[in-house]
Design an enzyme around this catalytic site. Structure first.
Site: not given
Length: 182
Positions: A59, A167, A69, A129
């Site tokens: 992603h 996904d 991130k 995250y």
């Protein structure tokens, strides 16, 4: 062209442990700036719980909603994978893999312009995250996790992988909307 962050940065924190357990600072802005040169300002924390074989990714977000991130595993073990998707980068298309777990407490800084995903190698994993930009459905993009051109070894057999329908429908990297500039 010089990139602010040419590659992901693996961060090994100083862990203080004794018979009672351990203590460490997953994030200290001054340390991140002075030791690793990471001055991004994080605006949101996220956490997921997943079982063995769960694969989330690959992603990223595009445009003004791109995200850096800072990822870590609070419980368990994952294979974390990032791909440089900045067309102007000398590392464009490079795939980086890291084993992250709750024993070494390492974290990975994933700069803007990288696709990101992970596969759970332990019975369960809690994955945390920070991001430096808010989630935007309109800017969300991805790359198919088993794109043959990327040759990613997820360290699990294909029949062990648990992925979302979303996904599984992502495009190959050659067909994905990528970053034109770093």
């Amino acid at each position: 062209m010089e990139l602010k962050y040419p590659k992901p940065i693996l961060i090994t924190p100083q862990v203080h442990g004794d018979a009672r357990g351990y203590f460490f600072e997953p994030y200290n802005r001054n340390t991140f700036i002075n030791k690793w040169g990471i001055d991004d300002v994080f605006v949101q924390d996220n956490e997921s719980l997943s079982s063995r074989g769960v694969l989330r990714g690959l992603h990223y977000q595009i445009g003004e909603m791109a995200q850096a991130k800072l990822v870590r595993v609070a419980v368990g073990k994952v294979l974390d994978v990032v791909i440089d998707i900045r067309k102007s980068s000398p590392h464009f298309g490079s795939v980086y893999s890291y084993l992250l777990d709750d024993q070494k407490h390492e974290q990975l800084f994933v700069p803007r312009g990288f696709a990101h995903g992970f596969a759970v190698l332990s019975d369960t994993a809690i994955f945390q995250y920070k991001v430096d930009n808010f989630y935007s459905r309109e800017h969300e993009r991805g790359i198919l996790y088993n794109d043959p051109a990327l040759k990613i070894d997820w360290q699990l057999q294909p029949h062990e992988l648990l992925t979302s329908e979303k996904d599984r429908a992502l495009p190959l990297m050659q067909d994905a909307e990528l970053f034109a500039h770093a």
